[in-house]
Scaffold this motif. Sequence first.
Motif, mmCIF file in Angstrom:
data_model
loop_
_atom_site.group_PDB
_atom_site.id
_atom_site.type_symbol
_atom_site.label_atom_id
_atom_site.label_comp_id
_atom_site.label_asym_id
_atom_site.label_seq_id
_atom_site.Cartn_x
_atom_site.Cartn_y
_atom_site.Cartn_z
ATOM 1 N N LEU A 1 9.333 8.834 -1.728
ATOM 2 C CA LEU A 1 8.742 7.834 -1.302
ATOM 3 C C LEU A 1 9.748 6.995 -0.609
ATOM 4 O O LEU A 1 10.733 6.955 -1.034
ATOM 5 C CB LEU A 1 8.354 7.147 -2.611
ATOM 6 N N ALA A 2 9.251 6.316 0.656
ATOM 7 C CA ALA A 2 10.021 5.554 1.392
ATOM 8 C C ALA A 2 10.106 4.038 0.929
ATOM 9 O O ALA A 2 8.786 3.754 0.716
ATOM 10 C CB ALA A 2 9.798 5.850 2.911
ATOM 11 N N ASP B 1 0.920 -1.177 0.081
ATOM 12 C CA ASP B 1 -0.157 0.026 -0.122
ATOM 13 C C ASP B 1 0.771 1.199 -0.033
ATOM 14 O O ASP B 1 0.591 2.257 0.732
ATOM 15 C CB ASP B 1 -1.017 0.036 1.176
ATOM 16 N N ALA B 2 1.816 1.416 -0.929
ATOM 17 C CA ALA B 2 2.681 2.346 -1.134
ATOM 18 C C ALA B 2 2.189 3.694 -1.003
ATOM 19 O O ALA B 2 1.259 3.775 -1.978
ATOM 20 C CB ALA B 2 3.700 1.903 -2.047
ATOM 21 N N ARG B 3 2.648 4.666 -0.380
ATOM 22 C CA ARG B 3 2.222 6.109 -0.521
ATOM 23 C C ARG B 3 3.416 7.249 -0.682
ATOM 24 O O ARG B 3 4.516 6.899 0.096
ATOM 25 C CB ARG B 3 1.438 6.569 0.497
ATOM 26 N N GLY B 4 3.437 7.843 -1.724
ATOM 27 C CA GLY B 4 4.127 8.965 -1.820
ATOM 28 C C GLY B 4 3.797 10.166 -1.338
ATOM 29 O O GLY B 4 2.596 10.332 -1.097
ATOM 30 N N ILE B 5 4.744 11.201 -1.224
ATOM 31 C CA ILE B 5 4.431 12.569 -0.696
ATOM 32 C C ILE B 5 4.902 13.687 -1.782
ATOM 33 O O ILE B 5 6.022 13.619 -2.351
ATOM 34 C CB ILE B 5 5.086 12.929 0.594
ATOM 35 N N LEU B 6 3.784 14.391 -2.065
ATOM 36 C CA LEU B 6 4.201 15.506 -3.279
ATOM 37 C C LEU B 6 5.114 16.604 -2.540
ATOM 38 O O LEU B 6 4.620 16.989 -1.359
ATOM 39 C CB LEU B 6 2.794 16.022 -3.569
ATOM 40 N N ARG C 1 14.862 2.201 5.989
ATOM 41 C CA ARG C 1 14.227 2.526 4.590
ATOM 42 C C ARG C 1 14.977 3.709 3.805
ATOM 43 O O ARG C 1 15.918 4.249 4.078
ATOM 44 C CB ARG C 1 12.937 3.241 5.148
ATOM 45 N N GLN C 2 14.789 3.266 2.382
ATOM 46 C CA GLN C 2 15.452 4.185 1.466
ATOM 47 C C GLN C 2 14.384 5.075 0.857
ATOM 48 O O GLN C 2 13.506 4.666 0.508
ATOM 49 C CB GLN C 2 15.985 3.259 0.245
ATOM 50 N N TRP C 3 14.824 6.324 0.829
ATOM 51 C CA TRP C 3 14.022 7.251 0.163
ATOM 52 C C TRP C 3 14.233 7.491 -1.231
ATOM 53 O O TRP C 3 15.526 7.553 -1.727
ATOM 54 C CB TRP C 3 13.961 8.742 0.957
ATOM 55 N N PHE C 4 13.334 7.383 -2.110
ATOM 56 C CA PHE C 4 13.308 7.908 -3.474
ATOM 57 C C PHE C 4 12.682 9.266 -3.900
ATOM 58 O O PHE C 4 11.637 9.382 -3.405
ATOM 59 C CB PHE C 4 12.903 6.620 -4.306
ATOM 60 N N GLN C 5 13.174 9.722 -4.768
ATOM 61 C CA GLN C 5 12.683 10.974 -5.487
ATOM 62 C C GLN C 5 12.162 10.704 -6.781
ATOM 63 O O GLN C 5 13.060 10.546 -7.636
ATOM 64 C CB GLN C 5 13.518 12.139 -5.424
ATOM 65 N N LEU C 6 10.813 10.828 -7.130
ATOM 66 C CA LEU C 6 10.377 10.538 -8.336
ATOM 67 C C LEU C 6 9.949 11.627 -9.258
ATOM 68 O O LEU C 6 9.525 12.754 -8.252
ATOM 69 C CB LEU C 6 9.175 9.652 -8.304
ATOM 70 N N GLY C 7 10.368 11.820 -10.414
ATOM 71 C CA GLY C 7 9.801 12.785 -11.238
ATOM 72 C C GLY C 7 8.216 12.820 -11.373
ATOM 73 O O GLY C 7 7.823 11.652 -11.213
ATOM 74 N N MET C 8 7.835 13.916 -12.001
ATOM 75 C CA MET C 8 6.297 13.764 -12.232
ATOM 76 C C MET C 8 5.648 12.668 -13.122
ATOM 77 O O MET C 8 4.813 12.187 -12.660
ATOM 78 C CB MET C 8 5.834 15.094 -12.539
#
Length: 254
Positions: free
Chosen positions: A46-47, A34-39, A72-79
């Motif tokens: 995303l963790a 149930d992964a959740r990202g944050i704008l 946890r590893q944090w990732f930064q996703l493009g739009m």
Amino acid sequence: MGPRWKGKGAEAKALADPMSKIVLKLQSSLIQSDARGILCGSSVLLAAEEEQALLFGRAYFGHPIVNADKDRQWFQLGMEEAFFLCYSLKCLKIAGEDKRPKDDQELWQCMKSKKAGFPVFYKAYSHLRTKNWVVRPGLQYGADFVAYRHHPSLVHSEYAVLVSSEGDAEANGRLKVWSDVHCTLRLCLGVVKTLLVLTISKNGDDDASPSCLANYTVDERTVTRWSPEQSREEDTTDNAESHTTDNAESQATE
């Protein structure tokens, strides 16, 4: 131009572990957790747990952020990446500043507010990702994206991608004059890439909701620099004349 594999055995590794299967594993993992990202500005944070982080790396979505959290590893996703996981693969939920997950319509409007040409660029991105190309930002090559046949650790990027669409200022105006074409092709030649132009046609549909994407069409065109030296026929006239002369001299001697 064809793929340029990195080292012996790279092609075999890619064939044994196709990108389509890697993305399916990531999709399944994100759904189960149930992964959740944050704008956050123009990106999504995303963790990921250790196993999930490995899948993000293998599928090559986003880029890891250095942090002190060992669990946890944090990732930064493009739009485009974040919306692809959320809207196309249905495996990620994205929350705004109020911590409430946004539905597809809310997220679509948010992405558009941050990037005016988002609908067109997303259509181009999803078009390539759906075909199992790894798509990354192409700013360093003077392009919108670069496309890899598989993971960048195994193969060099094959295409420099430019996105074009009538009516979108961010995706229009390039390659309109010869000097632009010439400079872009010279740059692609210098970095050993083929220029791929994706022209997005909206077919009269607006971009009020993400459902418009189903009516958008994509025209693919590769642009290469023609070399007359490589394309012309070999001139055999001199060789033929020389051969005739040699035969005549030989007969005269006999």
